[in-house]
Design a protein around this motif. Sequence first.
Motif, PDB file in Angstrom:
ATOM      1  N   ASP A  48      23.238  54.275  37.536  1.00  0.00           N
ATOM      2  CA  ASP A  48      24.368  53.792  38.315  1.00  0.00           C
ATOM      3  C   ASP A  48      24.515  52.309  37.997  1.00  0.00           C
ATOM      4  O   ASP A  48      23.643  51.719  37.356  1.00  0.00           O
ATOM      5  CB  ASP A  48      24.125  54.020  39.812  1.00  0.00           C
ATOM      6  CG  ASP A  48      25.418  54.271  40.582  1.00  0.00           C
ATOM      7  OD1 ASP A  48      26.500  53.959  40.051  1.00  0.00           O
ATOM      8  OD2 ASP A  48      25.343  54.764  41.723  1.00  0.00           O
ATOM      9  N   GLU A  63      22.680  66.897  45.227  1.00  0.00           N
ATOM     10  CA  GLU A  63      24.084  66.673  44.892  1.00  0.00           C
ATOM     11  C   GLU A  63      24.930  67.169  46.047  1.00  0.00           C
ATOM     12  O   GLU A  63      24.842  68.325  46.447  1.00  0.00           O
ATOM     13  CB  GLU A  63      24.441  67.410  43.612  1.00  0.00           C
ATOM     14  CG  GLU A  63      25.860  67.171  43.149  1.00  0.00           C
ATOM     15  CD  GLU A  63      26.135  67.815  41.798  1.00  0.00           C
ATOM     16  OE1 GLU A  63      27.011  67.295  41.099  1.00  0.00           O
ATOM     17  OE2 GLU A  63      25.493  68.821  41.456  1.00  0.00           O
ATOM     18  N   ASN A  66      30.238  64.071  47.386  1.00  0.00           N
ATOM     19  CA  ASN A  66      30.583  62.731  46.904  1.00  0.00           C
ATOM     20  C   ASN A  66      29.398  61.915  46.413  1.00  0.00           C
ATOM     21  O   ASN A  66      29.541  60.729  46.158  1.00  0.00           O
ATOM     22  CB  ASN A  66      31.301  61.955  48.004  1.00  0.00           C
ATOM     23  CG  ASN A  66      30.433  61.792  49.240  1.00  0.00           C
ATOM     24  OD1 ASN A  66      29.414  62.445  49.368  1.00  0.00           O
ATOM     25  ND2 ASN A  66      30.840  60.924  50.142  1.00  0.00           N
ATOM     26  N   ILE A  68      25.328  61.900  44.247  1.00  0.00           N
ATOM     27  CA  ILE A  68      24.114  62.440  43.639  1.00  0.00           C
ATOM     28  C   ILE A  68      23.028  61.410  43.920  1.00  0.00           C
ATOM     29  O   ILE A  68      23.228  60.206  43.718  1.00  0.00           O
ATOM     30  CB  ILE A  68      24.254  62.645  42.119  1.00  0.00           C
ATOM     31  CG1 ILE A  68      25.422  63.581  41.800  1.00  0.00           C
ATOM     32  CG2 ILE A  68      22.949  63.178  41.528  1.00  0.00           C
ATOM     33  CD1 ILE A  68      25.745  63.669  40.320  1.00  0.00           C
ATOM     34  N   LYS A  82      28.293  59.910  38.920  1.00  0.00           N
ATOM     35  CA  LYS A  82      28.679  61.293  38.578  1.00  0.00           C
ATOM     36  C   LYS A  82      28.662  61.531  37.063  1.00  0.00           C
ATOM     37  O   LYS A  82      28.241  62.589  36.606  1.00  0.00           O
ATOM     38  CB  LYS A  82      30.069  61.605  39.124  1.00  0.00           C
ATOM     39  CG  LYS A  82      30.113  61.668  40.628  1.00  0.00           C
ATOM     40  CD  LYS A  82      30.156  63.085  41.084  1.00  0.00           C
ATOM     41  CE  LYS A  82      30.305  63.091  42.591  1.00  0.00           C
ATOM     42  NZ  LYS A  82      29.844  64.313  43.170  1.00  0.00           N
ATOM     43  N   TYR A  83      29.103  60.537  36.287  1.00  0.00           N
ATOM     44  CA  TYR A  83      29.156  60.731  34.836  1.00  0.00           C
ATOM     45  C   TYR A  83      27.776  60.716  34.183  1.00  0.00           C
ATOM     46  O   TYR A  83      27.635  61.041  33.010  1.00  0.00           O
ATOM     47  CB  TYR A  83      30.101  59.724  34.175  1.00  0.00           C
ATOM     48  CG  TYR A  83      29.600  58.302  34.109  1.00  0.00           C
ATOM     49  CD1 TYR A  83      28.945  57.831  32.974  1.00  0.00           C
ATOM     50  CD2 TYR A  83      29.780  57.429  35.177  1.00  0.00           C
ATOM     51  CE1 TYR A  83      28.484  56.526  32.910  1.00  0.00           C
ATOM     52  CE2 TYR A  83      29.330  56.134  35.112  1.00  0.00           C
ATOM     53  CZ  TYR A  83      28.677  55.685  33.987  1.00  0.00           C
ATOM     54  OH  TYR A  83      28.223  54.395  33.927  1.00  0.00           O
ATOM     55  N   ARG A  85      25.309  62.615  35.516  1.00  0.00           N
ATOM     56  CA  ARG A  85      24.698  63.833  36.048  1.00  0.00           C
ATOM     57  C   ARG A  85      23.900  64.587  34.993  1.00  0.00           C
ATOM     58  O   ARG A  85      22.831  65.131  35.270  1.00  0.00           O
ATOM     59  CB  ARG A  85      25.775  64.754  36.627  1.00  0.00           C
ATOM     60  CG  ARG A  85      25.232  66.011  37.271  1.00  0.00           C
ATOM     61  CD  ARG A  85      26.367  66.955  37.677  1.00  0.00           C
ATOM     62  NE  ARG A  85      25.888  68.052  38.489  1.00  0.00           N
ATOM     63  CZ  ARG A  85      25.282  69.126  37.997  1.00  0.00           C
ATOM     64  NH1 ARG A  85      25.071  69.242  36.693  1.00  0.00           N
ATOM     65  NH2 ARG A  85      24.885  70.077  38.810  1.00  0.00           N
TER      66      ARG A  85
END
Length: 95
Positions: A48, A63, A66, A68, A82-83, A85
């Motif tokens: 992140d 998860e 909205n 993770i 999210k990208y 994951r």
Amino acid sequence: MKDVNFIDLWSPKKNYRVPRFHTDDGEFTVLLTLEACEKAFAFLTPLDSGNLVNLGKISYATEKFNAITVFFPNGSSTSVAKYKRDLIHQHIKKL
């Protein structure tokens, strides 16, 4: 830390002082930015915008709609973009 001969304050920029550790192997100071940490700890992965994670230390991940989140053996946790994951998908627990 028993290798430290002494600690003083160093000014990497004006009006800013940080501890500097003097040892027989040289002088060392704290890392001031996440970017510096990323270079020094190449084994950590940014998951992140505000973290670097040791993927091998992840116990599990959750998860939700909205968010993770990855968790570590001591109970601490941090967020995952999210990208990113795909980097931790094998740790995700089904809730």
